[in-house]
Design a protein around this motif. Structure first.
Motif, PDB file in Angstrom:
ATOM      1  N   LEU A 164       1.924  45.202  26.592  1.00  0.00           N
ATOM      2  CA  LEU A 164       1.687  44.517  27.864  1.00  0.00           C
ATOM      3  C   LEU A 164       2.957  43.902  28.454  1.00  0.00           C
ATOM      4  O   LEU A 164       2.885  43.124  29.407  1.00  0.00           O
ATOM      5  N   ALA A 165       4.095  44.277  27.923  1.00  0.00           N
ATOM      6  CA  ALA A 165       5.368  43.720  28.398  1.00  0.00           C
ATOM      7  C   ALA A 165       5.585  44.042  29.877  1.00  0.00           C
ATOM      8  O   ALA A 165       5.227  45.111  30.362  1.00  0.00           O
ATOM      9  N   ILE A 166       6.159  43.075  30.566  1.00  0.00           N
ATOM     10  CA  ILE A 166       6.541  43.239  31.969  1.00  0.00           C
ATOM     11  C   ILE A 166       8.003  42.840  32.063  1.00  0.00           C
ATOM     12  O   ILE A 166       8.396  41.776  31.591  1.00  0.00           O
ATOM     13  N   GLY A 221       9.150  42.555  37.172  1.00  0.00           N
ATOM     14  CA  GLY A 221       7.851  43.144  37.474  1.00  0.00           C
ATOM     15  C   GLY A 221       7.885  44.623  37.807  1.00  0.00           C
ATOM     16  O   GLY A 221       6.846  45.234  38.056  1.00  0.00           O
ATOM     17  N   ARG A 222       9.054  45.214  37.794  1.00  0.00           N
ATOM     18  CA  ARG A 222       9.172  46.626  38.165  1.00  0.00           C
ATOM     19  C   ARG A 222       9.016  47.578  36.981  1.00  0.00           C
ATOM     20  O   ARG A 222       8.925  48.789  37.185  1.00  0.00           O
ATOM     21  N   ILE A 224       8.372  51.234  31.712  1.00  0.00           N
ATOM     22  CA  ILE A 224       8.422  52.368  32.635  1.00  0.00           C
ATOM     23  C   ILE A 224       8.348  51.899  34.081  1.00  0.00           C
ATOM     24  O   ILE A 224       7.505  51.093  34.448  1.00  0.00           O
ATOM     25  N   HIS A 225       9.243  52.448  34.884  1.00  0.00           N
ATOM     26  CA  HIS A 225       9.277  52.175  36.332  1.00  0.00           C
ATOM     27  C   HIS A 225       8.413  53.206  37.057  1.00  0.00           C
ATOM     28  O   HIS A 225       8.184  54.308  36.565  1.00  0.00           O
ATOM     29  N   ARG A 226       7.981  52.858  38.252  1.00  0.00           N
ATOM     30  CA  ARG A 226       7.158  53.770  39.069  1.00  0.00           C
ATOM     31  C   ARG A 226       7.832  55.127  39.257  1.00  0.00           C
ATOM     32  O   ARG A 226       7.182  56.163  39.223  1.00  0.00           O
ATOM     33  N   ARG A 271      -0.802  57.245  36.286  1.00  0.00           N
ATOM     34  CA  ARG A 271      -0.696  56.099  37.190  1.00  0.00           C
ATOM     35  C   ARG A 271       0.245  55.086  36.548  1.00  0.00           C
ATOM     36  O   ARG A 271       0.154  54.804  35.351  1.00  0.00           O
ATOM     37  N   TRP A 272       1.126  54.522  37.326  1.00  0.00           N
ATOM     38  CA  TRP A 272       2.085  53.536  36.825  1.00  0.00           C
ATOM     39  C   TRP A 272       1.358  52.372  36.169  1.00  0.00           C
ATOM     40  O   TRP A 272       1.780  51.886  35.116  1.00  0.00           O
TER      41      TRP A 272
END
Length: 110
Positions: free
Chosen positions: A21-23, A27-28, A35-37, A52-53
């Motif tokens: 659950l790391a951010i 937030g990107r 992983i980035h979008r 899905r991101w």
């Protein structure tokens, strides 16, 4: 060369200390592999998948996206080059900024 699975396991330790659950990156970046979008979009584009991101907190999906990304960009690459590309993008292995990242990953490779 270490297997791709071993590399991905080491990346998880370096990226999130195993926290699904790391951010990060303001937030990107999310999940165990941060992983980035854009990575998800790239993988969907060249594999025809529909990841899905927002699902990158699911370790199974995150590993699958990482594996697809690395396989796509692995043309004659060493483990070091792959790790540095994960950190710095498709040309990441040519960026001096990814050298310290590789040093961290290398410590966790089995």
């Amino acid at each position: 060369m270490n297997t791709l699975s071993n590399l991905i396991s080491a990346l998880i330790i370096v990226e999130s200390s195993g926290n699904d659950l790391a951010i990060g990156d303001n937030g990107r970046a999310i999940g165990p592999l941060q992983i980035h979008r854009g990575v998800v979009q790239d993988v969907n584009r060249f594999t025809g998948s529909h990841y899905r991101w927002e699902s990158m907190t699911n370790r199974v999906q995150a590993r699958a996206v990482c594996e697809a990304y690395l396989q796509h960009y692995e043309k004659n690459c060493t483990t070091e080059q792959l790790a540095r590309r994960w950190n710095g993008g498709p040309a990441g292995d040519r960026k001096s900024a990814t050298e310290a990242y590789w040093a961290k990953v290398k410590k966790h490779l089995k």
